[in-house]
Every structure is written in C-alpha cells, then in structure tokens.
Motif scaffolding. Sequence first.
Motif, PDB file in Angstrom:
ATOM      1  N   LYS A  88       1.183  -1.401   0.107  1.00 29.79           N
ATOM      2  CA  LYS A  88       0.387   0.272   0.241  1.00 29.79           C
ATOM      3  C   LYS A  88       0.247   1.450   0.446  1.00 29.79           C
ATOM      4  O   LYS A  88       0.415   2.363  -0.823  1.00 29.79           O
ATOM      5  CB  LYS A  88      -1.023   0.493   1.160  1.00 29.79           C
ATOM      6  N   ASN A  99       0.697   4.294  -3.064  1.00 30.13           N
ATOM      7  CA  ASN A  99       0.961   5.282  -1.977  1.00 30.13           C
ATOM      8  C   ASN A  99       2.063   6.616  -2.973  1.00 30.13           C
ATOM      9  O   ASN A  99       1.801   7.798  -3.486  1.00 30.13           O
ATOM     10  CB  ASN A  99       0.200   5.578  -1.099  1.00 30.13           C
ATOM     11  N   GLU A 116       2.122   7.420  -6.400  1.00 30.70           N
ATOM     12  CA  GLU A 116       1.296   8.170  -6.182  1.00 30.70           C
ATOM     13  C   GLU A 116       1.472   9.714  -6.302  1.00 30.70           C
ATOM     14  O   GLU A 116       1.433  10.954  -7.083  1.00 30.70           O
ATOM     15  CB  GLU A 116      -0.291   8.314  -5.320  1.00 30.70           C
ATOM     16  N   TYR A 117       2.742   9.173  -5.123  1.00 31.59           N
ATOM     17  CA  TYR A 117       3.033  11.268  -4.361  1.00 31.59           C
ATOM     18  C   TYR A 117       4.087  11.189  -6.017  1.00 31.59           C
ATOM     19  O   TYR A 117       3.475  12.533  -5.627  1.00 31.59           O
ATOM     20  CB  TYR A 117       3.528  10.560  -3.467  1.00 31.59           C
ATOM     21  N   ASN A 164      -0.759   5.048   5.061  1.00 31.35           N
ATOM     22  CA  ASN A 164      -2.055   6.035   5.389  1.00 31.35           C
ATOM     23  C   ASN A 164      -1.820   6.851   4.497  1.00 31.35           C
ATOM     24  O   ASN A 164      -2.741   7.627   4.137  1.00 31.35           O
ATOM     25  CB  ASN A 164      -2.596   5.629   7.059  1.00 31.35           C
ATOM     26  N   TRP A 165      -0.982   7.628   3.653  1.00 33.10           N
ATOM     27  CA  TRP A 165      -0.675   8.807   2.353  1.00 33.10           C
ATOM     28  C   TRP A 165      -2.261   8.853   2.330  1.00 33.10           C
ATOM     29  O   TRP A 165      -2.602   7.934   1.278  1.00 33.10           O
ATOM     30  CB  TRP A 165       0.630   8.470   1.787  1.00 33.10           C
ATOM     31  N   GLN A 166      -2.418  10.242   2.053  1.00 32.28           N
ATOM     32  CA  GLN A 166      -3.542  10.502   0.363  1.00 32.28           C
ATOM     33  C   GLN A 166      -3.032  12.015   0.323  1.00 32.28           C
ATOM     34  O   GLN A 166      -2.356  12.618   1.156  1.00 32.28           O
ATOM     35  CB  GLN A 166      -5.286  10.669   1.544  1.00 32.28           C
ATOM     36  N   ASN A 167      -3.838  11.892  -1.318  1.00 31.38           N
ATOM     37  CA  ASN A 167      -3.008  13.252  -1.709  1.00 31.38           C
ATOM     38  C   ASN A 167      -4.902  14.436  -1.715  1.00 31.38           C
ATOM     39  O   ASN A 167      -5.280  13.903  -0.657  1.00 31.38           O
ATOM     40  CB  ASN A 167      -2.844  13.501  -2.979  1.00 31.38           C
ATOM     41  N   SER A 168      -4.135  15.382  -1.850  1.00 34.33           N
ATOM     42  CA  SER A 168      -5.263  16.359  -1.357  1.00 34.33           C
ATOM     43  C   SER A 168      -6.627  16.656  -2.100  1.00 34.33           C
ATOM     44  O   SER A 168      -7.893  16.660  -1.959  1.00 34.33           O
ATOM     45  CB  SER A 168      -5.030  17.696  -0.985  1.00 34.33           C
ATOM     46  N   ASN A 215      -0.879  14.532   6.052  1.00 36.82           N
ATOM     47  CA  ASN A 215       0.052  12.962   5.902  1.00 36.82           C
ATOM     48  C   ASN A 215       1.171  12.911   4.988  1.00 36.82           C
ATOM     49  O   ASN A 215       1.755  11.832   5.170  1.00 36.82           O
ATOM     50  CB  ASN A 215      -1.002  11.844   5.424  1.00 36.82           C
TER      51      ASN A 215
END
Length: 309
Positions: A230, A234, A237-238, A267-271, A280
Amino acid sequence: MSQQGWISLYRKIQDSWLWEDKPFSKGQAWIDLILLASHEEKKVLVGNELIKLERGSLITSETKLAERWGWSRKKVHDFLKLLECEQTITLETNNKRTAINIVNYSVYQDLRNSKRTAKEQQKSSEGTAKEQQKNTNNNVNNDNNDNKKINNYINNTCVHDDSPAEKSPEVGDGAQDDEAKAGSPGKGETYTQEFETFWSHYPRHKEKKKAYRVWQTRLKEKYKPEDIIKAAINYAEYCKLNNLEERYIKLAATFLGPDKPFEEFINWQNSGSGAVAKVNAPRNYFNSYGGQRKYDIKELEKMLLSRRG
C-alpha cells in the motif's frame, strides 16, 4: 533434443518473411531481443538526450516491441518482467523509454569461431597422423569448454527452490549498507509473489535484488506485506502528483531501509488538487531541528531558483 553446440545467426534473418510472421512466439521474441542488442559500446541520441549504450543493451519501448512482435502491450510487459525475474535481462524503465540489458550477452557472442580457412585445413592435412590427432583432440576440448559455458549459464539462471533467504544484519547507522551488500536471493531462489506485487507498483525499478533483502528484513520485524505494498502504491501516486524525475525517486532499498520512509506512505492520501496533502505528507526534514527557522520545501525551492536567475 540435443543441448550441445551452438549456431551462428545473422541479423539479416530479421528481413526474412519468416521472421515477419506474427505474432511472435516467446522464444522468437527472446532471440529478437538478442538480435536487437548493440554488439558494441556506443552513444545514441534519444530525443534530446545523448545516452551511452553498453554492449548487449538496447533502448526501446513496450509499445514498439508490441508492434514488432504482434503482441499486446500487457503481454510485452509481463514477458519482460518474466525475463527480469529469471535474471536473463535487466530493465530500467521510465515514461519515455525502456532500457534492456541482455545478461551474459558475451556468452552468446564471444564463443570461439570454429570455422577454419581453407589454407588452415590444407596445412592440417599435410601434417603427420599424430599432429592431426592432436589437433582433433584440441578442437574437441575447446568445443566442450564452449558448451560447458552455455550449460553453466543456463543452469545458474533457471533453477529455483523454496529455501529461505538468510537474515540481513541491521546494526546502527550502517544497517542500510549491510542490507545492500546482502545482494540477490541465494542461488536457486525466487522472489516471493508478495514482493513481486510490491515491485510492480513501485515507481523506480532499479537494484531489485537489494530491495528484496531489505523487504525480507522488514517482514521479520512483523511489518505486514499488504501495508508495504500500500505504501508503494501511495508513493507512486505521490511521485506522479509531484512530477518527480526518476533520479529523485528513492531506490526501493532506501524506501524500505532502516529509516523506514515507507511508514509515512502507508496511510498517505493526496489532497485531490494535484498537491500533496499536508496531514499525511512525508515529514519535512528542514523542520526537524529545534531552534532554527522553519522552511517550507516549496518556498525554499523558489528561493534557490530565484537566486540562480
């Protein structure tokens, strides 16, 4: 089927109607890669970039190979990954090109040329029976040595077992170097399916063997494979959101290393606006030291660029 000896194969075969028949078989695609590889070290212009091409290497793309072989792009991607897993090629990919290096290219190309000239044959026939027998024995020994090289190469790259890998040491600040020195899986081992899933999602495909050793160390510390996978998704994607060039993307061995930067991406999520979410986002090392001015990375980058101008 006999596994002895070898043949010479001219690149001109690629012009034959037989070679143009599609779709290619996997064996034909493999031979095609060897034919496409450069037989000497040289520099090639790719776009506006001058690249040094090593002997036994080629610059191409999955799209070009798909068209050449009559395959889908996914089939090409899976085939190249299989060859990389079998350690018959190494891959370096980005969004512009695919660099392929044929492992042990010299095994296929540098074997002794057994063809003798007519003059040499005549000279040999004029020798005594003892000399002729000696020459015959030497030729047989040389051929056996050549065949031994090929058989050793095949046996050393295509045998697998399920024996576990040894634990990589991790002590103090030198732990990452120790993990890197551990190298590839032991002779005859394969990468686990979970690691292959991680590798397929990770945005930079370089030094896979080192990454696998560090991966094993993290699992022995009770990290869950699904969490690390995961984190890789992430992080990819970052990197895409921030348009990071490949050279600025962490190597997988570093991403999984003793400092464990992967933890910040589990647990990173983009804005949702094309920027990195503040909550995160990876920690800002400029803000990690008390008592000094705090900098925003984007702000600092603008300051440096303005000074250059």
